[in-house]
Design a protein around this motif. Sequence first.
Motif, PDB file in Angstrom:
ATOM      1  N   LEU A   1      25.516  15.095   3.659  1.00 47.75           N
ATOM      2  CA  LEU A   1      26.072  13.950   2.937  1.00 47.75           C
ATOM      3  C   LEU A   1      26.490  14.356   1.533  1.00 47.75           C
ATOM      4  O   LEU A   1      27.595  14.034   1.087  1.00 47.75           O
ATOM      5  CB  LEU A   1      25.054  12.816   2.875  1.00 47.75           C
ATOM      6  N   ARG A   2      25.613  15.048   0.843  1.00 46.31           N
ATOM      7  CA  ARG A   2      25.927  15.460  -0.532  1.00 46.31           C
ATOM      8  C   ARG A   2      27.134  16.385  -0.580  1.00 46.31           C
ATOM      9  O   ARG A   2      27.916  16.341  -1.524  1.00 46.31           O
ATOM     10  CB  ARG A   2      24.702  16.116  -1.161  1.00 46.31           C
ATOM     11  N   ALA A   3      27.297  17.228   0.438  1.00 44.70           N
ATOM     12  CA  ALA A   3      28.431  18.152   0.502  1.00 44.70           C
ATOM     13  C   ALA A   3      29.671  17.498   1.126  1.00 44.70           C
ATOM     14  O   ALA A   3      30.744  18.102   1.118  1.00 44.70           O
ATOM     15  CB  ALA A   3      28.044  19.391   1.307  1.00 44.70           C
ATOM     16  N   LYS A   4      29.499  16.293   1.682  1.00 46.49           N
ATOM     17  CA  LYS A   4      30.565  15.610   2.408  1.00 46.49           C
ATOM     18  C   LYS A   4      31.116  16.537   3.497  1.00 46.49           C
ATOM     19  O   LYS A   4      32.310  16.684   3.658  1.00 46.49           O
ATOM     20  CB  LYS A   4      31.662  15.132   1.456  1.00 46.49           C
TER      21      LYS A   4
ATOM     22  N   THR B   1      32.116  11.239  -4.709  1.00 44.56           N
ATOM     23  CA  THR B   1      30.875  12.016  -4.679  1.00 44.56           C
ATOM     24  C   THR B   1      29.815  11.180  -3.964  1.00 44.56           C
ATOM     25  O   THR B   1      29.810   9.955  -4.053  1.00 44.56           O
ATOM     26  CB  THR B   1      30.360  12.367  -6.089  1.00 44.56           C
ATOM     27  N   VAL B   2      28.926  11.873  -3.271  1.00 50.53           N
ATOM     28  CA  VAL B   2      27.897  11.196  -2.493  1.00 50.53           C
ATOM     29  C   VAL B   2      26.542  11.781  -2.854  1.00 50.53           C
ATOM     30  O   VAL B   2      26.376  12.991  -2.976  1.00 50.53           O
ATOM     31  CB  VAL B   2      28.132  11.376  -0.970  1.00 50.53           C
TER      32      VAL B   2
ATOM     33  N   GLY C   1      15.813   4.826   2.371  1.00 50.44           N
ATOM     34  CA  GLY C   1      16.941   5.659   1.984  1.00 50.44           C
ATOM     35  C   GLY C   1      17.910   4.896   1.111  1.00 50.44           C
ATOM     36  O   GLY C   1      18.009   3.669   1.188  1.00 50.44           O
ATOM     37  N   ARG C   2      18.613   5.661   0.268  1.00 52.53           N
ATOM     38  CA  ARG C   2      19.645   5.034  -0.572  1.00 52.53           C
ATOM     39  C   ARG C   2      20.825   5.982  -0.718  1.00 52.53           C
ATOM     40  O   ARG C   2      20.679   7.107  -1.180  1.00 52.53           O
ATOM     41  CB  ARG C   2      19.094   4.688  -1.945  1.00 52.53           C
ATOM     42  N   LEU C   3      21.983   5.516  -0.295  1.00 52.15           N
ATOM     43  CA  LEU C   3      23.246   6.213  -0.465  1.00 52.15           C
ATOM     44  C   LEU C   3      23.865   5.723  -1.763  1.00 52.15           C
ATOM     45  O   LEU C   3      23.954   4.511  -1.985  1.00 52.15           O
ATOM     46  CB  LEU C   3      24.174   5.899   0.714  1.00 52.15           C
ATOM     47  N   SER C   4      24.277   6.641  -2.609  1.00 52.09           N
ATOM     48  CA  SER C   4      24.917   6.273  -3.870  1.00 52.09           C
ATOM     49  C   SER C   4      25.997   7.297  -4.174  1.00 52.09           C
ATOM     50  O   SER C   4      26.189   8.253  -3.428  1.00 52.09           O
ATOM     51  CB  SER C   4      23.879   6.221  -4.999  1.00 52.09           C
ATOM     52  N   GLY C   5      26.687   7.109  -5.285  1.00 52.54           N
ATOM     53  CA  GLY C   5      27.703   8.071  -5.676  1.00 52.54           C
ATOM     54  C   GLY C   5      28.783   7.429  -6.506  1.00 52.54           C
ATOM     55  O   GLY C   5      28.612   6.341  -7.055  1.00 52.54           O
ATOM     56  N   THR C   6      29.902   8.115  -6.577  1.00 56.71           N
ATOM     57  CA  THR C   6      31.062   7.609  -7.293  1.00 56.71           C
ATOM     58  C   THR C   6      32.151   7.334  -6.274  1.00 56.71           C
ATOM     59  O   THR C   6      32.509   8.217  -5.479  1.00 56.71           O
ATOM     60  CB  THR C   6      31.560   8.631  -8.330  1.00 56.71           C
ATOM     61  N   MET C   7      32.656   6.121  -6.306  1.00 58.84           N
ATOM     62  CA  MET C   7      33.711   5.747  -5.367  1.00 58.84           C
ATOM     63  C   MET C   7      35.031   6.377  -5.805  1.00 58.84           C
ATOM     64  O   MET C   7      35.183   6.809  -6.946  1.00 58.84           O
ATOM     65  CB  MET C   7      33.794   4.225  -5.287  1.00 58.84           C
ATOM     66  N   ARG C   8      35.969   6.448  -4.891  1.00 58.35           N
ATOM     67  CA  ARG C   8      37.260   7.088  -5.186  1.00 58.35           C
ATOM     68  C   ARG C   8      37.999   6.399  -6.331  1.00 58.35           C
ATOM     69  O   ARG C   8      38.807   7.030  -7.008  1.00 58.35           O
ATOM     70  CB  ARG C   8      38.133   7.131  -3.948  1.00 58.35           C
ATOM     71  N   ASN C   9      37.707   5.125  -6.565  1.00 62.67           N
ATOM     72  CA  ASN C   9      38.350   4.413  -7.674  1.00 62.67           C
ATOM     73  C   ASN C   9      37.634   4.651  -9.007  1.00 62.67           C
ATOM     74  O   ASN C   9      37.959   4.039 -10.008  1.00 62.67           O
ATOM     75  CB  ASN C   9      38.441   2.913  -7.377  1.00 62.67           C
TER      76      ASN C   9
END
Length: 143
Positions: free
Chosen positions: A20-23, A66-67, A89-97
């Motif tokens: 996930l982190r590496a997509k 980013t994930v 679990g928690r998925l977070s990151g920066t969205m494409r926008n």
Amino acid sequence: MSAHEEAAIRGQIEKVIDGLRAKDLDILREPYASDVVSFDVEPPLQHVGIEAKLASWARVFQVFETVDYELRDLMLSIGGDVAFGYAFGRLSGTMRNGVAAAGMWVRVTYGLRKIDGTWRIAHDQVSVPFDIVSGKGVVDLEP
């Protein structure tokens, strides 16, 4: 439960987090059984097979630049060639926008099978609690 078996299972779940982190869908493919059944938070009610599971992750990668993924309190029970685990679990990151998404904590359950000597995730379920009166998910809880 042997320490070796527990380490092997934890390693497979860590591969999911690494993927996930590496997509990276190739990294994500390895820890899952080819016939995995996933009850994820997004429709439909079930995703059947590795291609459906990877397509679900690919949709996440389309939204996020980013994930990150955090897993807390993973508990495992292992018996013979089957095991189960549960965690938060928690998925977070920066969205494409460009918007930072802190994500929400979900409940995660894993069902694993030992296939040809390797532990594989054969089932996973992700859920959020819901308010029974409103019928809406409660997404602001923390472990």
